[in-house]
Design a protein around this motif. Structure first.
Motif, PDB file in Angstrom:
ATOM      1  N   UNK A  34      -5.786  12.281  -5.253  1.00  0.00           N
ATOM      2  CA  UNK A  34      -4.607  11.166  -5.408  1.00  0.00           C
ATOM      3  C   UNK A  34      -6.258   9.863  -5.330  1.00  0.00           C
ATOM      4  N   UNK A  35      -7.074  10.614  -5.640  1.00  0.00           N
ATOM      5  CA  UNK A  35      -8.491  10.101  -6.500  1.00  0.00           C
ATOM      6  C   UNK A  35      -8.331   8.141  -6.441  1.00  0.00           C
ATOM      7  N   UNK A  36      -7.662   8.629  -7.548  1.00  0.00           N
ATOM      8  CA  UNK A  36      -7.341   7.737  -8.659  1.00  0.00           C
ATOM      9  C   UNK A  36      -6.313   6.750  -8.036  1.00  0.00           C
ATOM     10  N   UNK A  37      -5.483   7.119  -7.969  1.00  0.00           N
ATOM     11  CA  UNK A  37      -4.926   5.632  -6.848  1.00  0.00           C
ATOM     12  C   UNK A  37      -5.052   4.895  -5.732  1.00  0.00           C
ATOM     13  N   UNK A  96      -7.886   2.903  -7.031  1.00  0.00           N
ATOM     14  CA  UNK A  96      -7.828   1.409  -7.045  1.00  0.00           C
ATOM     15  C   UNK A  96      -7.094   0.745  -6.315  1.00  0.00           C
ATOM     16  N   UNK A  97      -6.120   0.928  -5.457  1.00  0.00           N
ATOM     17  CA  UNK A  97      -5.779   0.905  -3.988  1.00  0.00           C
ATOM     18  C   UNK A  97      -7.276  -0.352  -3.875  1.00  0.00           C
ATOM     19  N   UNK A  98      -7.783   1.035  -3.158  1.00  0.00           N
ATOM     20  CA  UNK A  98      -9.344   0.530  -1.810  1.00  0.00           C
ATOM     21  C   UNK A  98      -9.846  -0.844  -2.446  1.00  0.00           C
ATOM     22  N   UNK A  99      -9.888  -1.324  -4.253  1.00  0.00           N
ATOM     23  CA  UNK A  99     -10.248  -2.256  -4.984  1.00  0.00           C
ATOM     24  C   UNK A  99      -9.555  -3.530  -4.780  1.00  0.00           C
ATOM     25  N   UNK A 103      -4.248   2.425 -12.964  1.00  0.00           N
ATOM     26  CA  UNK A 103      -3.001   1.760 -13.417  1.00  0.00           C
ATOM     27  C   UNK A 103      -2.377   2.570 -15.122  1.00  0.00           C
ATOM     28  N   UNK A 104      -3.712   3.049 -15.873  1.00  0.00           N
ATOM     29  CA  UNK A 104      -2.784   3.224 -17.262  1.00  0.00           C
ATOM     30  C   UNK A 104      -1.921   5.309 -16.311  1.00  0.00           C
ATOM     31  N   UNK A 105      -2.807   5.868 -15.471  1.00  0.00           N
ATOM     32  CA  UNK A 105      -2.060   7.104 -14.882  1.00  0.00           C
ATOM     33  C   UNK A 105      -0.749   6.886 -14.734  1.00  0.00           C
ATOM     34  N   UNK A 106      -1.292   5.690 -13.650  1.00  0.00           N
ATOM     35  CA  UNK A 106       0.578   5.075 -13.489  1.00  0.00           C
ATOM     36  C   UNK A 106       1.665   4.563 -13.951  1.00  0.00           C
ATOM     37  N   UNK A 107       1.690   4.291 -15.336  1.00  0.00           N
ATOM     38  CA  UNK A 107       1.989   3.356 -16.045  1.00  0.00           C
ATOM     39  C   UNK A 107       2.801   5.227 -16.871  1.00  0.00           C
ATOM     40  N   UNK A 151       0.487  -1.618  -0.089  1.00  0.00           N
ATOM     41  CA  UNK A 151      -0.190   0.201  -0.027  1.00  0.00           C
ATOM     42  C   UNK A 151       0.845   1.628  -0.184  1.00  0.00           C
ATOM     43  N   UNK A 152       2.102   1.481   0.492  1.00  0.00           N
ATOM     44  CA  UNK A 152       2.816   2.232   0.826  1.00  0.00           C
ATOM     45  C   UNK A 152       3.574   2.302  -0.859  1.00  0.00           C
ATOM     46  N   UNK A 153       4.090   0.546  -0.996  1.00  0.00           N
ATOM     47  CA  UNK A 153       4.690   1.570  -2.514  1.00  0.00           C
ATOM     48  C   UNK A 153       3.687   1.937  -3.594  1.00  0.00           C
ATOM     49  N   UNK A 154       2.159   1.344  -3.521  1.00  0.00           N
ATOM     50  CA  UNK A 154       1.378   2.117  -4.233  1.00  0.00           C
ATOM     51  C   UNK A 154       0.881   3.470  -4.132  1.00  0.00           C
ATOM     52  N   UNK A 155       1.116   3.933  -2.887  1.00  0.00           N
ATOM     53  CA  UNK A 155       0.676   5.676  -2.926  1.00  0.00           C
ATOM     54  C   UNK A 155       2.024   6.644  -3.079  1.00  0.00           C
TER      55      UNK A 155
END
Length: 274
Positions: free
Chosen positions: A189-192, A195-198, A267-271, A151-155
């Motif tokens: 950070x709503x998109x991140x 997706x993390x919540x899912x 995911x696409x935004x992160x890439x 979770x920390x890595x993702x955010x």
């Protein structure tokens, strides 16, 4: 031009084959669940008289209403707390660039290498010493800690790509660090976060190992953990077992189908940012 078309058709064929391989087990479960109780159907043979009542009977005999309540309570205990802690830690290590932040981040990355199976034994004794065995806290607290590295890595991956000029201009206007975090960066950070919540919801709902090892009472486990007790009682009734399995899988499938567009977008935004 011909080569491009051939690659396009090849990709479509592979996607169709992959989709068929993914859906086949679910179709097999569904068809088997419609057979009469006590039978042993083979293959994808559609029954002459589909027993739709198997789903209702599985819901009743497996006490899925109690398991559903328990899973919801566990998810509500894990997901919101994990999101808050991970967002704050990701903001601190990714955007504020605090002293020693890289070391802290590397410690979280190291946590990604620890499998659940490798720590289940010491975790059992620790939970026992805390007096939390056979309670929902025995699942909630360990899952918060076990999910935290990812979770920390993702955010952090989101906050590290946010322009520092945005924070600098906000500080010029008199915004402190707390206001900068909650009023500016959290909404962005709503998109991140979604997706993390899912992901956390799916992982928590489908958690099997901790629920089986740390909780003896089936009604205090997750839905996936409850499947073990249901299988032990009705393992010889294949249609009823398949009906119960589909009922347990249904919430995760619904959540993924409803939020898949938002998840893929994040995911696409992160890439693209990376």
């Amino acid at each position: 031009m011909i080569g491009v078309r051939r690659e396009g058709w090849t990709g479509r064929v592979l996607l169709v084959l992959l989709m068929a391989a993914t859906l086949l087990p679910f179709v097999s479960l569904f068809v088997t669940a419609l057979h009469p109780e006590g039978t042993y159907p083979s293959g994808l043979d559609w029954p002459a008289d589909p027993q739709w009542g198997n789903f209702l009977r599985a819901f009743e005999v497996a006490r899925l209403a109690e398991f559903l309540k328990s899973s919801v309570l566990i998810v509500l205990g894990v997901v919101p707390v994990s999101l808050v802690i991970a967002t704050m830690a990701g903001f601190a290590t990714g955007h504020l660039r605090m002293p020693g932040g890289r070391v802290v981040f590397l410690a979280f990355v190291l946590g990604l290498t620890l499998p659940f199976e490798g720590i289940i034994t010491p975790l059992y004794f620790q939970v026992r010493d805390m007096g939390l065995l056979n309670s929902r806290w025995a699942i909630i607290l360990p899952l918060i800690g076990l999910y935290m590295p990812f979770s920390v890595y993702w955010m952090r991956a989101h906050f590290v790509n946010m322009p520092r000029e945005l924070s600098e201009s906000a500080r010029v206007d008199g915004v402190n660090t707390w206001q900068l975090f909650w009023r500016i960066h959290v909404p962005l950070a709503t998109p991140a976060l979604s997706s993390l919540a899912i992901l956390l919801f799916l992982w928590t709902w489908n958690q099997f190992l901790l629920a089986i090892v740390l909780v003896d009472e089936p009604t205090k486990r997750t839905m996936a953990g409850a499947l073990g007790a249901f299988q032990g009682q009705w393992g010889t009734d294949i249609p009823l077992l398949c009906a119960g399995s589909l009922l347990i899988l249904a919430p995760t499938l619904v959540v993924f189908l409803v939020f898949q567009r938002r998840f893929v977008t994040a995911l696409l935004q992160g890439s693209l940012k990376g």
